[in-house]
Scaffold this motif. Structure first.
Motif, mmCIF file in Angstrom:
data_model
loop_
_atom_site.group_PDB
_atom_site.id
_atom_site.type_symbol
_atom_site.label_atom_id
_atom_site.label_comp_id
_atom_site.label_asym_id
_atom_site.label_seq_id
_atom_site.Cartn_x
_atom_site.Cartn_y
_atom_site.Cartn_z
ATOM 1 N N PHE A 97 -8.939 1.507 8.851
ATOM 2 C CA PHE A 97 -7.472 1.550 8.796
ATOM 3 C C PHE A 97 -7.000 0.143 9.161
ATOM 4 N N ILE A 98 -6.246 -0.486 8.263
ATOM 5 C CA ILE A 98 -5.756 -1.844 8.536
ATOM 6 C C ILE A 98 -4.556 -1.742 9.485
ATOM 7 N N GLY A 152 -1.576 -0.323 7.450
ATOM 8 C CA GLY A 152 -1.380 1.020 6.921
ATOM 9 C C GLY A 152 -2.302 1.360 5.764
ATOM 10 N N MET A 153 -2.977 0.352 5.238
ATOM 11 C CA MET A 153 -3.951 0.649 4.173
ATOM 12 C C MET A 153 -5.210 1.265 4.790
ATOM 13 N N THR A 154 -5.857 2.121 4.033
ATOM 14 C CA THR A 154 -7.077 2.775 4.516
ATOM 15 C C THR A 154 -8.163 2.659 3.440
ATOM 16 N N GLY A 176 -16.616 -1.113 -1.020
ATOM 17 C CA GLY A 176 -15.524 -0.341 -0.430
ATOM 18 C C GLY A 176 -14.421 -0.075 -1.423
ATOM 19 N N TYR A 177 -13.561 0.867 -1.050
ATOM 20 C CA TYR A 177 -12.459 1.272 -1.940
ATOM 21 C C TYR A 177 -11.421 2.005 -1.104
ATOM 22 N N ALA A 178 -10.198 2.052 -1.640
ATOM 23 C CA ALA A 178 -9.095 2.705 -0.937
ATOM 24 C C ALA A 178 -9.312 4.219 -0.869
ATOM 25 N N ILE A 179 -8.888 4.836 0.226
ATOM 26 C CA ILE A 179 -8.986 6.293 0.388
ATOM 27 C C ILE A 179 -7.651 6.860 0.874
ATOM 28 N N GLY A 180 -7.541 8.181 0.784
ATOM 29 C CA GLY A 180 -6.337 8.868 1.247
ATOM 30 C C GLY A 180 -6.356 10.304 0.765
ATOM 31 N N LEU A 181 -5.231 10.734 0.187
ATOM 32 C CA LEU A 181 -5.120 12.057 -0.413
ATOM 33 C C LEU A 181 -6.025 12.135 -1.633
ATOM 34 N N GLY A 203 -2.632 4.456 -12.650
ATOM 35 C CA GLY A 203 -2.636 3.832 -11.323
ATOM 36 C C GLY A 203 -1.261 3.512 -10.769
ATOM 37 N N LEU A 204 -0.203 3.685 -11.555
ATOM 38 C CA LEU A 204 1.129 3.326 -11.052
ATOM 39 C C LEU A 204 1.433 4.063 -9.749
ATOM 40 N N VAL A 205 1.225 5.385 -9.743
ATOM 41 C CA VAL A 205 1.504 6.148 -8.523
ATOM 42 C C VAL A 205 0.437 5.872 -7.463
ATOM 43 N N ASN A 206 -0.822 5.766 -7.892
ATOM 44 C CA ASN A 206 -1.891 5.489 -6.928
ATOM 45 C C ASN A 206 -1.565 4.260 -6.078
ATOM 46 N N TRP A 207 -1.001 3.240 -6.714
ATOM 47 C CA TRP A 207 -0.674 2.029 -5.955
ATOM 48 C C TRP A 207 0.441 2.282 -4.936
ATOM 49 N N GLN A 208 1.351 3.171 -5.238
ATOM 50 C CA GLN A 208 2.425 3.478 -4.270
ATOM 51 C C GLN A 208 1.848 4.149 -3.026
ATOM 52 N N ARG A 209 0.668 4.749 -3.175
ATOM 53 C CA ARG A 209 0.054 5.492 -2.083
ATOM 54 C C ARG A 209 -0.739 4.604 -1.125
ATOM 55 N N ALA A 210 -0.856 3.316 -1.438
ATOM 56 C CA ALA A 210 -1.806 2.462 -0.701
ATOM 57 C C ALA A 210 -1.500 2.375 0.801
ATOM 58 N N ILE A 211 -0.232 2.215 1.149
ATOM 59 C CA ILE A 211 0.122 2.088 2.573
ATOM 60 C C ILE A 211 0.508 3.463 3.097
ATOM 61 N N LYS A 212 -0.218 3.919 4.109
ATOM 62 C CA LYS A 212 -0.052 5.282 4.600
ATOM 63 C C LYS A 212 1.064 5.383 5.637
ATOM 64 N N SER A 213 1.738 6.529 5.615
ATOM 65 C CA SER A 213 2.746 6.818 6.634
ATOM 66 C C SER A 213 2.057 7.273 7.917
ATOM 67 N N ALA A 214 2.843 7.384 8.970
ATOM 68 C CA ALA A 214 2.298 7.845 10.257
ATOM 69 C C ALA A 214 1.695 9.241 10.119
ATOM 70 N N THR A 215 2.352 10.122 9.394
ATOM 71 C CA THR A 215 1.822 11.484 9.236
ATOM 72 C C THR A 215 0.523 11.462 8.438
ATOM 73 N N GLU A 216 0.484 10.647 7.412
ATOM 74 C CA GLU A 216 -0.760 10.537 6.631
ATOM 75 C C GLU A 216 -1.915 10.055 7.519
ATOM 76 N N ILE A 217 -1.626 9.088 8.370
ATOM 77 C CA ILE A 217 -2.683 8.587 9.266
ATOM 78 C C ILE A 217 -3.097 9.689 10.244
ATOM 79 N N THR A 218 -2.142 10.478 10.706
ATOM 80 C CA THR A 218 -2.492 11.610 11.578
ATOM 81 C C THR A 218 -3.471 12.537 10.880
ATOM 82 N N TYR A 219 -3.193 12.851 9.603
ATOM 83 C CA TYR A 219 -4.101 13.745 8.865
ATOM 84 C C TYR A 219 -5.468 13.091 8.662
#
Lengths: 391, 391
Positions: free
Chosen positions: B371-372, B348-350, B319-324, B150-166
């Motif tokens: 999307f928070i 930025g969290m999703t 609920g749970y976090a989502i992204g890539l 989970g170390l990397v997974n936690w770094q992914r929690a807040i999404k960038s603008a491009t990630e939100i676009t996707y």
């Protein structure tokens, strides 16, 4: 309850074979986490392998299904097990660093008198993580764990008549998927639009038999991307003068029939024609060795000798066992067609004969799912064995 | 090379964040096997996670991609790494009980001077098996391994603008998939034919953006099967008087936007209407808590309090976090909406706000990807929030 895909007697036979293999290995218990093995033994079918779960076999009684509480309901719906043999763990164990589900399993194994047992674990099958083993070893410090990777997979090697029926249905589906590619592919068509049609055909099914999800999504790289085997798709248009390979599978009731073909839009350069010719001849040489009594490596050796004689080389295995499967692999992870694999071929075995070439500037995949008969090998599909040339 | 989904600077930022977390945990190296984390850090994209592979991070230089030789070519095509930082192992290591690929990795880590290093491993992420850890520990007996699940997974929690676009593009796709269900579903339609249409829409994409494969296939059980959450489909016809839930996701460039709706053919019994009403009110109560500074559990507590007041219960997380994501899970496996999860919500969290009810005789899933924002929560989809009633 959902209809089981097999007679109860077939599940009984599978259990008996597995128990015999356990006995040979001195295992009092076997905990199976590979979703394909879980399904083969119990009938369980659900996309729940993203949480820890498994099926426990001992030398008597029905198997025990163990998993997340909400999926225990799915086990009630899809397996032949009675509720006493279905155990769900609390949802607070799910993806919670403070509580590993294997602590729950340890308690359950203790209650069943297995705290000092010799227990087989699928150490290198999918979804059995390093942490899962750590938590189980901590929860059952007196148990004697043994590596049983592949133990159940090997029992699956020879298919029953019903299994072959399902694989033949899957073969009809992948034939249809390749027909769709032939019909629809043309220069300018965005790749994802073609993939959408392929997906549609795969789930629609063929000849009245429904399509289940293949254990791998379509892999369909074009041009230079096709020098790599496992890329998927985007929205780039198909281009004239470019090759695209389609490594796809039909699936029915979780049985997988993979087959690849390569599309060339326009007139293929001579080297593609040479490669095609080499692969076709090498396939024939390999198929000629595919008969009971021969070894897996015999197919690879014959294939490679012909391929090399014709000026091409392949440094990876050219086939593997197939059957029931869940993501991430449609292979059975037992036999491979490669030098050194001395497994004796037997009637009822099924393989993806996968003589793909990845060349310097593109890929050529022309592959055949095969079934070892009493006297030789039958290709499960009738898809024309050739480079698909259009446009 | 395939086009990267992000600017190189975004990958650099990700690497810097990850290194900071490694430093906090005293890690000299981190070996990442979760395909989502591999992609997030290096851009790598291919369906090759059925063999052992990973990305190695140290405190300097580019990451190292390590995997099967044929997939090293895929790494050349899809990552920003130069060939010196891409290492392929020989095909004879693949699914061969006599040769574990981690022996090759051990040698490589030794050559890089890491034989005594403190190395983080994703002990409980997908695809890092018990045997993989065993072979690595054997190959590097002096190394000091630490659990970095989970170390990397936690770094992914807040999404960038491009990630939100996707994710917004994926949201358009899942809206379209639900529209297809509304348009096509009718009594008598074999389930797989409807699923074929859903798949087609998911890959076709929406508003000019192509559909990637969701990390989970459509889950679409009807009637009593819908008391279980993770069953898929067969060819049984949709029936009047029966509910079916559709737990599906749109995906774009591996970013996932899951959303569920429930279809009822005919006039729903009052208890479905009551359940619908309860869930809708409870969703509003949960959404009202979804804002920066509140905790994950605040959403669950508000949701459950309202649900219970209205006579319904849910004993699993909502609920749970989502992204890539890659199969087998479209969640990020970090935060959950449940009592005890005291993670502070940040812009930025999703999340997939997933307040599904599995009742005694069927299921009701009406869910929202959210999307928070700076001030609250935005629902990523506009799919009508209601029980879908047809026929």
């Amino acid at each position: 309850m959902a209809t089981l895909s097999f007679e109860r007697s077939e599940y009984d036979d599978r259990l008996a074979k597995t128990r015999k293999a356990m006995e040979t290995d001195g295992l009092e218990a076997l905990f199976v986490t590979d979703p394909s093995n879980m399904a083969w033994l119990s009938g369980y079918d659900g996309w729940s392998f993203y949480v820890h779960q498994g099926v426990l076999i001992t030398q008597s009684g029905d198997p025990l299904w163990w998993g997340r509480a909400m999926d225990a309901v799915g086990a009630m719906r899809t397996t032949y097990l009675n509720p006493d043999n279905i155990h769900g763990y609390d949802d607070s164990y799910v993806q919670n660093p403070d509580k590993h589900p294997m602590a729950d399993l340890s308690t359950l194994l203790g209650v069943r008198g297995l705290e000092r047992a010799r227990i087989g674990l699928e150490m290198d099958n999918y979804y059995f993580t390093a942490a899962a083993f750590g938590a189980l070893a901590q929860g059952l410090p007196m148990a004697n764990f043994a590596d049983a990777t592949g133990l159940v997979n090997w029992q699956r090697a020879i298919k029953s008549a019903t299994e072959i029926t399902y694989m033949r249905r899957a073969a009809r589906i992948v034939e249809r998927m390749h027909a769709v590619i032939r019909e629809r592919a043309e220069p300018g068509l965005p790749k994802n639009e073609l993939i959408a049609e392929i997906y549609h055909a795969s789930v629609q099914g063929a000849q009245g038999h429904w399509g289940d999800y293949p254990a791998i999504v379509p892999m369909a790289p074009s041009g230079l991307d096709a020098t790599a085997p496992h890329l998927t798709w985007d929205d780039q248009p198909l281009r004239a003068g470019e090759s695209t390979f389609f490594e796809i599978a039909g699936a029915h009731r979780r049985y997988q029939c993979p087959q690849s073909r390569t599309l060339f839009l326009g007139k293929p350069p001579q080297k593609y024609r040479d490669a095609e010719q080499a692969v076709l001849e090498a396939i024939e040489a390999g198929l000629a060795q595919a008969r009971p009594g021969n070894l897996c490596e015999d197919i690879a050796i014959a294939f490679n000798a012909t391929l090399n004689r014709l000026g091409f080389q392949k440094d990876s295995r050219c086939g593997y066992a197939i059957g029931l499967s869940y993501p991430p692999d449609w292979g059975e992870r037992t036999m491979s067609f490669r030098t050194g694999d001395k497994t004796v071929l037997q009637p009822g075995m099924t393989f993806h004969f996968m003589p793909a070439l990845w060349l310097e500037d593109g890929g050529l995949e022309i592959t055949e799912p095969i079934f070892i008969t009493e006297t030789g090998a039958e290709c499960l599909c009738t898809t024309p064995r050739e480079l698909v040339v259009k446009g």
